[in-house]
Each structure stands twice: as C-alpha cells, then as structure tokens.
Design an enzyme around this catalytic site. Sequence first.
Site, PDB file in Angstrom:
ATOM      1  N   ASP A 151      -8.583  39.125  12.087  1.00 26.92           N
ATOM      2  CA  ASP A 151      -8.727  39.294  10.645  1.00 26.92           C
ATOM      3  C   ASP A 151      -9.669  40.461  10.337  1.00 26.92           C
ATOM      4  O   ASP A 151      -9.775  41.406  11.117  1.00 26.92           O
ATOM      5  CB  ASP A 151      -9.233  37.984  10.028  1.00 26.92           C
ATOM      6  CG  ASP A 151      -8.696  37.730   8.636  1.00 26.92           C
ATOM      7  OD1 ASP A 151      -9.096  38.475   7.713  1.00 26.92           O
ATOM      8  OD2 ASP A 151      -7.898  36.800   8.466  1.00 26.92           O
TER       9      ASP A 151
ATOM     10  N   HIS B 299     -12.537  38.037   3.710  1.00 27.81           N
ATOM     11  CA  HIS B 299     -11.350  37.280   4.094  1.00 27.81           C
ATOM     12  C   HIS B 299     -11.479  36.581   5.443  1.00 27.81           C
ATOM     13  O   HIS B 299     -11.233  35.384   5.579  1.00 27.81           O
ATOM     14  CB  HIS B 299     -10.149  38.222   4.091  1.00 27.81           C
ATOM     15  CG  HIS B 299      -8.829  37.543   4.204  1.00 27.81           C
ATOM     16  ND1 HIS B 299      -8.224  37.271   5.409  1.00 27.81           N
ATOM     17  CD2 HIS B 299      -7.982  37.103   3.251  1.00 27.81           C
ATOM     18  CE1 HIS B 299      -7.061  36.691   5.197  1.00 27.81           C
ATOM     19  NE2 HIS B 299      -6.883  36.566   3.895  1.00 27.81           N
TER      20      HIS B 299
ATOM     21  N   SER C 211      -2.683  32.907   3.519  1.00 27.48           N
ATOM     22  CA  SER C 211      -3.795  33.222   4.415  1.00 27.48           C
ATOM     23  C   SER C 211      -4.700  32.023   4.609  1.00 27.48           C
ATOM     24  O   SER C 211      -5.331  31.868   5.661  1.00 27.48           O
ATOM     25  CB  SER C 211      -4.654  34.360   3.842  1.00 27.48           C
ATOM     26  OG  SER C 211      -4.139  35.609   4.139  1.00 27.48           O
TER      27      SER C 211
END
Length: 484
Positions: A180, A222, A413
């Site tokens: 990520d 994220h 996600s």
Amino acid sequence: MSLTSRTRRLSAGLAVAALAFTTAGTASAVPAVSFAGSSSSASSATAASADGVLMNYVVNTKASLAHIRKVEAAVKAAGGTVVQSYWQIGVVIAQSTSADFRTKVLASDDVQSVGATRTAAVSEGPVGSAKASAKGLAAGEATVVPDPDEAKQWDMVQIKADQAHQLTDGSDRVLVGINDSGVDDTHPDLAPNFDAKDSVNCTGNGVPDTTPGGWRPTTSSHGTHVAGTVAAARNGVGIVGVAPGVRIASVKVVNDDGYIFPEYSICGFIWAAEHHMDVTNHSYFIDPWMFWCNDNGDQGAVQESVRRAVEFATKRGVLSVAAAGNSNYDLSNKTTDSSSPNDSTPVTRPINNGCLDMPTELPGVITVASTTQARAKSGFSNFGLNTIDVAAPGSGILSTLPGGGYGTLSGTSMASPHVAGVAALMKSAHPWWGPRDLAKALDRQADDTACPATPDPRCTGTTADNAFFGEGIADALDAVQRLW
C-alpha cells in the site's frame, strides 16, 4: 492540477479503492468518484515514446538465469538500462530514453514481449536517483488514544471477528504484507505487531529499498488505515484488528503522487514471496490503466509480467487478497472504459473481458467486494458473477491513521483487509495450509448472502454464489473454530 489528478486524490488519495474519510465518530460520506481510470483503444499496439523521454518497460523472457542474462545484454545493446531483474519469473524491468528501444530489444530471440509501464515520462527519474523517504513520522510522535473504540467496530461483528477473538487473536508466526502507501509503524496500535526487517519501499522504479523508515507514509493515510483493519493490536488502546495477534510488514508500492505503476507492484509481489509472507493485501489498482488488455502490445506484456509475479508469490506460499474496485462496474461484462490512462490524457475505448483490473482479477488473487452495515452491497462496489470471490465490510470503517489517530474510510480498499485478516486467522489455526487451501476455505466458510429482496438485474447468480457477494460475507469465526 488536471482533473484526472484531482480525481485520483479524491478517490482515495492514491490509485486505491478508498472513497471517503472522516474523523472518528463522524458520518462517512461517499462521493461519486471512480476506483480507477480508463485507457486508450484496446487495439492500440504501444504507448508513444520519443527520443529523450525517459520510459520504463517490462521485458518478458523464459524464467531462467541464462535467458535473463541474455535479455539484460539485449537491453544494454539497445541503449537501455537494466533496473531490476527477476530470473524467477523471467521479467526484466528496463529504462530507456530511446524511441526505438522496444524495436531493438524485440530483435533478440530471447525476448517474448516488451511493454511500456506508463504513458508519460518516468517521474522519479533515472534508476538510482530516487531515494526512499523516511520523513513520515518519527518515533514518539503518535498520540495515544486513552479510550478503546472496539465497540464502534460494527464491521468486526458482521464478520464475527469478535467471536473469533474469544478463541484466538492469531499467531505471531503469521506475517501479512500491507502492499500500500506505507504504514506508520509508530502508531500505538500498530507498533506491537510491526515487522521492520521485512518491510520495504518499492516506489523508486520498482527497486526494493530497505532504508529505515522508507516504508512509512509520506502523503497518504491509506496504508495505515488498511494495516489497522488487518492487525491493530489488542493492547487497551484504540481499536482491534481482525487478527490482532499476527505480524504486519509495510510493502510500499504507492508513490507520493498516488500512483502504483507495474514495476512497483511486481517488486511488492516478489518481495512478499522471498520474505515468506503468508498473506498480502492489495487495496489498489495498477496504474495507469483501469483495465490492462491482453490484445494490446504494452498492456498485454505488462499483464503477463504481473501475472507471473502473482503466480510466483502463490507458489512461494503467499495468498494475495485484493479490492474489487469502486466504480460500481460489472467486472464480468466489460464494455467500455473512459478514465485512463491516468498519467496522461484519458480516452474512451471499447474493452472486453480479456482486459483485467490488476491485480484483483489475476488468477490466484482473492477478489473482495464491499458491504454496508446492513449487509447490502456498497453502492460504489464493483461486482460480477464468477469474478467476486467474497465480500466484507467497506462502508464507513473505523481504523488507524498516521500520527496515532483514528478515522473512517469507505471503499473496497477497506473490505479487502478484512478478508486478509480472516485469512491470517485461518493460517494461524491451520499453519500447514497453503494459498489454495486458504482460498478454498474462504469461499467455503463465507456466509451465503442473497441478492437484494427488491430485484436488481445486476445481481445474477444464486444465494450461494452471486455477482454482488460472491460466495458470501467472510466469516472469521468459521476460520478458527474448527481447530478448537
């Protein structure tokens, strides 16, 4: 800033499946933004190049050291530079400023295919010029939240993780890779489970960089959010992950501009394979194409390279889990794509089912759709009969944020790391199981979820296996209880 650039930042802050963010305790809104971009005509053979423009390429050959050496020589003879070689899968990442590089390299009998990995110049510059950034967060900057928020985690109840935790939190023998935008390893809920020695930064032309701290986030929260869902520690602080007893490593594959180019992703898969990871989570799509078409020269070559990397990881014992995407798109019936390439000028093109959203649609990858608290399909979630494997919570998910914070994000996600966490619990309970065993069990143990009561023609299939939920919603309790 272009509209494309603005959109990719809004739709996750990177080319990922997250859609919205709010601070903990506030409502999470989901703006109408896409998971991915589009691309040029599927019949277009190659990406444009010109002398003086620095481009990266995948060069495919047979998987042997001898063939790799010959291809490396061909790359150099064509005026290119070898960036990284993977003899295990027969892929060389190359770089060149020559407009006829592709033609010259293809003249070698040892080269099977060549493909540019982008449609614009390489942003990080020549190989060796990009350095890992460790600016992220220094140790001690995280702020401890005194009151645990586990009661706010409706998502853990939906997948029965709260019940599974009564039996086990998972084993620290199990390692999950967070492929990520980087993980804040100083966060009090992540530090106890973080594995620095197996963490890496792949965003410098796809060359693995183990500079301390280079795996940390620099522009995006994220990856840290994803990491918390997988394995936030049970420590009396903040929240609890699906598998709070397993280890996590950061495999940074998202650059500071929010792109995940093929060479980054390939680096991540190979790294995970060679560092004995058990599960990896991929909450992103590979840029610059929303779908990579096998009947296109560049895209077909890249699709093959990434496929080989996934296959290699699977053979080495890694189960890959990925987000289905946030375009509310039927992945089993592809027709058009109109938002990529996202590193240059997007165009509308016809596509077919040979065009894949990578890595989620590659063989061996678990494709995860998103659900709401009401166990319905999230409005943004991609779908598709025989494409979606399982579903998991993805709307308004509370998890960790850089700097010791917590907040909610929405998107597939957020769904994918729930399944990665369930797989980690499963691996903990059945350490002898390999990726195929885990994949079969995830399907078999998922809770069957029927199509909406109000008929929706898009939800084809049966209660046991349909376009919205695949085999059903992931079940953490079933993943562990058979052992006890």
